[in-house]
Write a protein that holds these residues in place. Structure first.
Motif, PDB file in Angstrom:
ATOM      1  N   VAL A  59       0.857  -1.187   0.000  1.00  0.00           N
ATOM      2  CA  VAL A  59       0.000   0.000   0.000  1.00  0.00           C
ATOM      3  C   VAL A  59       0.892   1.235   0.000  1.00  0.00           C
ATOM      4  CG1 VAL A  59      -1.819   1.262   1.190  1.00  0.00           C
ATOM      5  CG2 VAL A  59      -1.851  -1.238   1.170  1.00  0.00           C
ATOM      6  N   VAL A  60       0.713   2.068  -1.024  1.00  0.00           N
ATOM      7  CA  VAL A  60       1.513   3.272  -1.212  1.00  0.00           C
ATOM      8  C   VAL A  60       0.806   4.490  -0.622  1.00  0.00           C
ATOM      9  CG1 VAL A  60       2.541   4.790  -2.954  1.00  0.00           C
ATOM     10  CG2 VAL A  60       2.564   2.315  -3.286  1.00  0.00           C
ATOM     11  N   GLN A  61      -0.502   4.517  -0.772  1.00  0.00           N
ATOM     12  CA  GLN A  61      -1.284   5.656  -0.294  1.00  0.00           C
ATOM     13  C   GLN A  61      -2.655   5.167   0.145  1.00  0.00           C
ATOM     14  OE1 GLN A  61      -1.708   8.694  -3.248  1.00  0.00           O
ATOM     15  NE2 GLN A  61      -2.640  10.140  -1.843  1.00  0.00           N
ATOM     16  N   GLY A  62      -3.201   5.744   1.211  1.00  0.00           N
ATOM     17  CA  GLY A  62      -4.529   5.401   1.681  1.00  0.00           C
ATOM     18  C   GLY A  62      -4.523   4.216   2.626  1.00  0.00           C
ATOM     19  N   GLU A  63      -5.704   3.649   2.815  1.00  0.00           N
ATOM     20  CA  GLU A  63      -5.856   2.507   3.715  1.00  0.00           C
ATOM     21  C   GLU A  63      -7.042   1.673   3.277  1.00  0.00           C
ATOM     22  OE1 GLU A  63      -8.627   4.292   7.266  1.00  0.00           O
ATOM     23  OE2 GLU A  63      -6.468   4.450   7.489  1.00  0.00           O
ATOM     24  N   GLY A  64      -7.092   0.456   3.782  1.00  0.00           N
ATOM     25  CA  GLY A  64      -8.195  -0.429   3.439  1.00  0.00           C
ATOM     26  C   GLY A  64      -8.212  -1.645   4.333  1.00  0.00           C
ATOM     27  N   LEU A  65      -8.906  -2.654   3.873  1.00  0.00           N
ATOM     28  CA  LEU A  65      -9.023  -3.920   4.590  1.00  0.00           C
ATOM     29  C   LEU A  65      -8.646  -5.047   3.648  1.00  0.00           C
ATOM     30  CD1 LEU A  65     -12.489  -3.277   6.270  1.00  0.00           C
ATOM     31  CD2 LEU A  65     -10.265  -3.240   7.414  1.00  0.00           C
ATOM     32  N   VAL A  66      -7.935  -6.052   4.169  1.00  0.00           N
ATOM     33  CA  VAL A  66      -7.572  -7.230   3.389  1.00  0.00           C
ATOM     34  C   VAL A  66      -7.980  -8.466   4.178  1.00  0.00           C
ATOM     35  CG1 VAL A  66      -5.650  -6.146   2.176  1.00  0.00           C
ATOM     36  CG2 VAL A  66      -5.224  -7.256   4.359  1.00  0.00           C
ATOM     37  N   CYS A  67      -8.244  -9.554   3.459  1.00  0.00           N
ATOM     38  CA  CYS A  67      -8.539 -10.813   4.135  1.00  0.00           C
ATOM     39  C   CYS A  67      -7.940 -11.952   3.340  1.00  0.00           C
ATOM     40  CB  CYS A  67     -10.042 -11.013   4.316  1.00  0.00           C
ATOM     41  SG  CYS A  67     -10.933 -11.484   2.823  1.00  0.00           S
ATOM     42  N   GLY A  68      -7.809 -13.076   4.036  1.00  0.00           N
ATOM     43  CA  GLY A  68      -7.384 -14.319   3.422  1.00  0.00           C
ATOM     44  C   GLY A  68      -8.570 -15.264   3.389  1.00  0.00           C
ATOM     45  N   GLU A  69      -8.271 -16.557   3.397  1.00  0.00           N
ATOM     46  CA  GLU A  69      -9.314 -17.571   3.263  1.00  0.00           C
ATOM     47  C   GLU A  69     -10.316 -17.574   4.405  1.00  0.00           C
ATOM     48  OE1 GLU A  69      -7.104 -21.180   2.603  1.00  0.00           O
ATOM     49  OE2 GLU A  69      -6.835 -20.675   0.492  1.00  0.00           O
ATOM     50  N   ASN A  70      -9.909 -17.099   5.593  1.00  0.00           N
ATOM     51  CA  ASN A  70     -10.826 -17.096   6.732  1.00  0.00           C
ATOM     52  C   ASN A  70     -11.815 -15.922   6.685  1.00  0.00           C
ATOM     53  OD1 ASN A  70      -9.280 -14.855   7.401  1.00  0.00           O
ATOM     54  ND2 ASN A  70      -8.436 -15.754   9.272  1.00  0.00           N
ATOM     55  N   LYS A  71     -11.654 -15.051   5.707  1.00  0.00           N
ATOM     56  CA  LYS A  71     -12.498 -13.869   5.497  1.00  0.00           C
ATOM     57  C   LYS A  71     -12.504 -12.914   6.694  1.00  0.00           C
ATOM     58  CE  LYS A  71     -15.461 -15.220   1.767  1.00  0.00           C
ATOM     59  NZ  LYS A  71     -16.777 -15.046   1.191  1.00  0.00           N
ATOM     60  N   GLU A  72     -11.489 -13.000   7.540  1.00  0.00           N
ATOM     61  CA  GLU A  72     -11.324 -12.071   8.649  1.00  0.00           C
ATOM     62  C   GLU A  72     -10.546 -10.857   8.127  1.00  0.00           C
ATOM     63  OE1 GLU A  72      -8.796 -11.780  12.748  1.00  0.00           O
ATOM     64  OE2 GLU A  72      -9.668 -13.723  12.251  1.00  0.00           O
ATOM     65  N   HIS A  73     -11.229  -9.741   7.953  1.00  0.00           N
ATOM     66  CA  HIS A  73     -10.606  -8.548   7.393  1.00  0.00           C
ATOM     67  C   HIS A  73      -9.706  -7.861   8.414  1.00  0.00           C
ATOM     68  CE1 HIS A  73     -13.739  -9.104   4.350  1.00  0.00           C
ATOM     69  NE2 HIS A  73     -12.912  -8.455   3.559  1.00  0.00           N
ATOM     70  N   LYS A  74      -8.527  -7.447   7.951  1.00  0.00           N
ATOM     71  CA  LYS A  74      -7.569  -6.726   8.780  1.00  0.00           C
ATOM     72  C   LYS A  74      -7.206  -5.437   8.081  1.00  0.00           C
ATOM     73  CE  LYS A  74      -5.665 -10.831  10.902  1.00  0.00           C
ATOM     74  NZ  LYS A  74      -5.685 -10.715  12.315  1.00  0.00           N
ATOM     75  N   ARG A  75      -7.039  -4.384   8.869  1.00  0.00           N
ATOM     76  CA  ARG A  75      -6.707  -3.062   8.333  1.00  0.00           C
ATOM     77  C   ARG A  75      -5.278  -3.061   7.792  1.00  0.00           C
ATOM     78  NH1 ARG A  75      -9.323   1.028   7.799  1.00  0.00           N
ATOM     79  NH2 ARG A  75     -10.961   0.357   9.214  1.00  0.00           N
ATOM     80  N   ILE A  76      -5.091  -2.348   6.672  1.00  0.00           N
ATOM     81  CA  ILE A  76      -3.769  -2.147   6.082  1.00  0.00           C
ATOM     82  C   ILE A  76      -3.705  -0.696   5.631  1.00  0.00           C
ATOM     83  CG2 ILE A  76      -4.447  -2.901   3.747  1.00  0.00           C
ATOM     84  CD1 ILE A  76      -1.613  -4.265   3.631  1.00  0.00           C
ATOM     85  N   GLN A  77      -2.520  -0.091   5.733  1.00  0.00           N
ATOM     86  CA  GLN A  77      -2.388   1.321   5.379  1.00  0.00           C
ATOM     87  C   GLN A  77      -1.075   1.562   4.644  1.00  0.00           C
ATOM     88  OE1 GLN A  77      -2.556   3.283   9.158  1.00  0.00           O
ATOM     89  NE2 GLN A  77      -0.550   2.564   9.805  1.00  0.00           N
ATOM     90  N   ALA A  78      -0.900   2.784   4.180  1.00  0.00           N
ATOM     91  CA  ALA A  78       0.313   3.158   3.460  1.00  0.00           C
ATOM     92  C   ALA A  78       1.546   2.767   4.274  1.00  0.00           C
ATOM     93  CB  ALA A  78       0.310   4.654   3.182  1.00  0.00           C
ATOM     94  N   GLY A  79       2.506   2.176   3.590  1.00  0.00           N
ATOM     95  CA  GLY A  79       3.732   1.732   4.236  1.00  0.00           C
ATOM     96  C   GLY A  79       3.695   0.287   4.683  1.00  0.00           C
TER      97      GLY A  79
END
Length: 120
Positions: A59-79
């Protein structure tokens, strides 16, 4: 010397897997490693799908949510970055928008970075 643009207007809109983002290729290596720049607008989505090869999303700019097979979303942000292995189901989404560099390839190995840059 040659100049190339990876600006959003030169990318292509991706909609498969119910996705909603713009992709601009940065490079493709001879060993079939693809490096891309992704633009996810407000409420953008890279839909839930299986990774065809190992891939890492920086992630270069901004933020969001990512998940794997368990569909448990985790926050991710720039850097920050996330790695998915070949065959792993995953998704990326954002409410406010994000841009990211994505590298995809069979020989991509995150273990080379894990001991140095692991996120706690």
């Amino acid at each position: 010397m040659e100049f190339f643009s990876f600006a959003k207007e030169h990318g292509r809109t991706v909609t498969h897997y119910d996705s909603n983002f713009t992709l601009s290729r940065l490079a493709i290596t001879e060993s079939r490693t693809v490096i891309s720049y992704m633009y996810l607008e407000e409420n953008g989505l890279i839909g839930y799908h299986m990774a065809p090869v190992n891939q890492i999303l920086y992630v270069v700019q901004g933020e969001g949510l990512v998940c794997g097979e368990n569909k448990e979303h985790k926050r991710i942000q720039a850097g920050e970055a996330v790695f998915w292995t070949k065959g792993e189901w995953h998704e990326t989404k954002t409410e406010r928008g994000l841009t990211a560099i994505v590298i995809e390839g069979e020989t991509l190995n995150p273990e080379l970075l894990a001991n140095i840059n692991a996120r706690k």
